[in-house]
Design a protein around this motif. Structure first.
Motif, PDB file in Angstrom:
ATOM      1  N   UNK A   1       1.483 -23.807 -14.516  1.00  0.00           N
ATOM      2  CA  UNK A   1       1.450 -24.949 -13.607  1.00  0.00           C
ATOM      3  C   UNK A   1       0.997 -24.497 -12.221  1.00  0.00           C
ATOM      4  N   UNK A   2       0.253 -25.352 -11.508  1.00  0.00           N
ATOM      5  CA  UNK A   2      -0.135 -25.009 -10.136  1.00  0.00           C
ATOM      6  C   UNK A   2       1.107 -24.788  -9.262  1.00  0.00           C
ATOM      7  N   UNK A   3       0.970 -23.934  -8.289  1.00  0.00           N
ATOM      8  CA  UNK A   3       2.073 -23.619  -7.386  1.00  0.00           C
ATOM      9  C   UNK A   3       2.570 -24.889  -6.697  1.00  0.00           C
ATOM     10  N   UNK A   4       3.892 -25.061  -6.665  1.00  0.00           N
ATOM     11  CA  UNK A   4       4.563 -26.185  -5.997  1.00  0.00           C
ATOM     12  C   UNK A   4       4.308 -27.535  -6.678  1.00  0.00           C
ATOM     13  N   UNK A   5       3.769 -27.523  -7.899  1.00  0.00           N
ATOM     14  CA  UNK A   5       3.470 -28.796  -8.565  1.00  0.00           C
ATOM     15  C   UNK A   5       4.718 -29.659  -8.704  1.00  0.00           C
ATOM     16  N   UNK A   6       5.812 -29.092  -9.195  1.00  0.00           N
ATOM     17  CA  UNK A   6       7.018 -29.888  -9.437  1.00  0.00           C
ATOM     18  C   UNK A   6       7.623 -30.410  -8.141  1.00  0.00           C
ATOM     19  N   UNK A   7       7.535 -29.625  -7.081  1.00  0.00           N
ATOM     20  CA  UNK A   7       8.060 -30.073  -5.781  1.00  0.00           C
ATOM     21  C   UNK A   7       7.205 -31.212  -5.237  1.00  0.00           C
ATOM     22  N   UNK A   8       5.905 -31.070  -5.342  1.00  0.00           N
ATOM     23  CA  UNK A   8       4.989 -32.060  -4.785  1.00  0.00           C
ATOM     24  C   UNK A   8       4.976 -33.369  -5.570  1.00  0.00           C
ATOM     25  N   UNK A   9       5.447 -33.355  -6.807  1.00  0.00           N
ATOM     26  CA  UNK A   9       5.421 -34.567  -7.637  1.00  0.00           C
ATOM     27  C   UNK A   9       6.814 -35.082  -7.983  1.00  0.00           C
ATOM     28  N   UNK A  10       7.841 -34.542  -7.364  1.00  0.00           N
ATOM     29  CA  UNK A  10       9.210 -34.884  -7.768  1.00  0.00           C
ATOM     30  C   UNK A  10       9.557 -36.351  -7.527  1.00  0.00           C
ATOM     31  N   UNK A  11       8.828 -37.034  -6.654  1.00  0.00           N
ATOM     32  CA  UNK A  11       9.116 -38.440  -6.386  1.00  0.00           C
ATOM     33  C   UNK A  11       8.649 -39.351  -7.518  1.00  0.00           C
ATOM     34  N   UNK A  12       7.666 -38.902  -8.287  1.00  0.00           N
ATOM     35  CA  UNK A  12       7.138 -39.794  -9.327  1.00  0.00           C
ATOM     36  C   UNK A  12       7.149 -39.193 -10.718  1.00  0.00           C
ATOM     37  N   UNK A  13       7.521 -37.922 -10.833  1.00  0.00           N
ATOM     38  CA  UNK A  13       7.469 -37.306 -12.147  1.00  0.00           C
ATOM     39  C   UNK A  13       8.639 -36.409 -12.444  1.00  0.00           C
ATOM     40  N   UNK A  14       8.793 -36.116 -13.727  1.00  0.00           N
ATOM     41  CA  UNK A  14       9.840 -35.201 -14.190  1.00  0.00           C
ATOM     42  C   UNK A  14       9.234 -34.253 -15.209  1.00  0.00           C
ATOM     43  N   UNK A  15       9.461 -32.953 -14.998  1.00  0.00           N
ATOM     44  CA  UNK A  15       9.031 -31.931 -15.948  1.00  0.00           C
ATOM     45  C   UNK A  15      10.268 -31.357 -16.614  1.00  0.00           C
ATOM     46  N   UNK A  16      10.291 -31.373 -17.965  1.00  0.00           N
ATOM     47  CA  UNK A  16      11.420 -30.836 -18.713  1.00  0.00           C
ATOM     48  C   UNK A  16      10.910 -29.787 -19.693  1.00  0.00           C
ATOM     49  N   UNK A  17      11.791 -28.907 -20.121  1.00  0.00           N
ATOM     50  CA  UNK A  17      11.390 -27.866 -21.071  1.00  0.00           C
ATOM     51  C   UNK A  17      11.311 -28.410 -22.487  1.00  0.00           C
ATOM     52  N   UNK A  18      12.068 -29.429 -22.798  1.00  0.00           N
ATOM     53  CA  UNK A  18      12.003 -30.127 -24.096  1.00  0.00           C
ATOM     54  C   UNK A  18      12.816 -31.390 -23.996  1.00  0.00           C
ATOM     55  N   UNK A  19      12.678 -32.280 -24.978  1.00  0.00           N
ATOM     56  CA  UNK A  19      13.447 -33.522 -24.971  1.00  0.00           C
ATOM     57  C   UNK A  19      13.556 -34.044 -26.387  1.00  0.00           C
TER      58      UNK A  19
END
Length: 430
Positions: A290-308
């Motif tokens: 993943x690009x650096x800081x991707x999860x921080x920069x998208x935390x308002x509209x997205x969720x990344x999980x390891x599995x579900x």
């Protein structure tokens, strides 16, 4: 196989599940059936500890045959001898052991009948390899371009161990008492009609999805019942609550195959720029891509999980689109649950499944890759928007709903399961 076992169990048959020692040890949850184990020669590390895929498969055949033979002989003198052995089609040596001990057999194909038909033709030498640069006709299938064949056939020479595994499924398949397929008549009618001429004992017993999502015949059946992965189910469900109906893009590229770093970057770029919320499954081994800081920069509209728990996600009203690698399990789940798809196939059978999703069942749109095999973010963005709100997507969404209804009707009318279960009862009960 677990789902079929649940139906057999519900009808009164006794079920025992046979796993390798390693898989039994690392599984987080096990089904409500007795578990017995055999050896693959790598009891402490499993497949990952083998020197190569070919080394592992050779070891599994050698140690598995020996330990399975001993296990079945032990059962023969117990109060519950084995009457029938249902086995994964990738393990044709199981049939040889069962026949040696005069035990009935059912081979279980976990890929589509279309893919089975292709590999059968390859095994019989009925397809010229390498594939010619033109559309190819195979009985029971639509005309297919070379790139729509399974990758091991189209890209001949890649992963030779897996090529041998897949093609050699058919070495003794005609000796099995039953041939079971994880599909249903309406979904693959033409190819099933063709295969019945070759294998009269073939039966469609799918889709093998927990009945809680289809007909509810098995009380509380909302999970497959076994996992070697940690599931972030509660996190995903809680995050989806309150999201607008049909507003979320769900992305998952499966549990096994590696995704190229450039493809991960393009998917991330798409989700970062898209004006929609997203839920993205990224396995721990893939997070570094993943690009650096991707999860921080998208935390308002997205969720990344390891599995579900994918079934729970796909049935949530907030999901509007499923961006999928087109593995057969994910394909069946998407079709059966009526979720429009954007296909980003990778390897093995995924390219063929994508062909059927887009051109036969017409429940999805294929995101076309460039000459390097990468689907660019602009293409992904356009496909997602089209599937979710576009005019062309309107037909896709309608077809997805039709297939959901058709799947439910198949189960509510007794489904493919019951006829096969009746056959088992007639022949297997002592």
């Amino acid at each position: 196989m677990l789902q079929f076992s649940k139906h057999l169990y519900k009808r009164g048959l006794k079920i025992t599940l046979i796993l390798t020692n390693f898989i039994a040890r690392v599984s987080h949850s096990l089904p409500p059936f007795p578990i017995l184990t055999i050896s693959d020669g790598y009891d402490h590390g499993g497949f990952a500890s083998a020197e190569s895929a070919q080394t592992y498969l050779d070891s599994f055949r050698r140690f598995g045959s020996q330990s399975l033979r001993e296990l079945l002989r032990h059962l023969s003198s117990s109060a519950s001898p084995a009457d029938c052995l249902i086995y994964d089609s990738f393990l044709p040596w199981v049939l040889d052991v069962a026949n040696e001990l005069q035990i009935a057999t059912a081979v279980f194909f976990t890929q589509s009948c279309a893919v089975a038909n292709i590999y059968y033709h390859v095994h019989k030498g009925l397809i010229d390899l390498p594939l010619p640069n033109r559309e190819i006709e195979i009985p029971g299938l639509p005309l297919m371009k070379p790139a729509e064949f399974p990758s091991f056939i189209y890209q001949l020479g890649t992963y030779p161990a897996y090529y041998d595994l897949l093609v050699n499924q058919y070495a003794n398949v005609d000796k099995a008492d039953w041939i079971l397929c994880n599909t249903f008549e309406e979904l693959e009618r033409e190819v099933l009609e063709y295969l019945k001429k070759i294998w009269p004992s073939i039966r469609a017993i799918g889709p093998s999805i927990p009945s809680g999502y289809l007909d509810g015949r098995i009380e509380g059946d909302r999970e497959y019942g076994m996992s070697i992965l940690d599931l972030d189910g509660d996190v995903s469900r809680k995050w989806l609550e309150g999201r607008r109906k049909g507003s979320v893009v769900y992305v998952s590229f499966g549990s096994i195959g590696k995704v190229a770093a450039e493809q991960m970057e393009e998917m991330a770029g798409c989700l970062k720029s898209i004006d929609r919320q997203f839920l993205w499954v990224v396995r721990p081994s893939e997070v570094v891509k993943l690009p650096k800081n991707f999860m921080v920069e998208t935390e308002e509209k997205g969720l990344v999980v390891s599995w579900c728990q994918q079934l729970e996600v796909l049935t949530h009203e907030a999901i509007g689109c499923f961006v999928t690698h087109c593995g057969w399990n994910s394909t069946l789940e998407g079709v059966s649950l009526g979720v429009p798809m954007v296909t980003v196939p990778g390897w093995t059978d995924q390219t063929t499944n994508a062909k059927f999703i887009t051109d036969v069942w017409k429940v999805g749109l294929k995101a076309l890759a460039n000459s390097d095999g990468v689907v660019k973010r602009e293409v992904l963005l356009q496909c997602i928007e089209e599937v979710m709100v576009g005019e062309r997507g309107s037909e896709i969404r309608q077809n997805a709903t039709i297939w959901k209804t058709m799947t439910q009707n198949t189960f509510e009318s007794g489904g493919s399961f019951n006829g096969v279960v009746d056959e088992f009862l007639a022949k297997m009960v002592r």
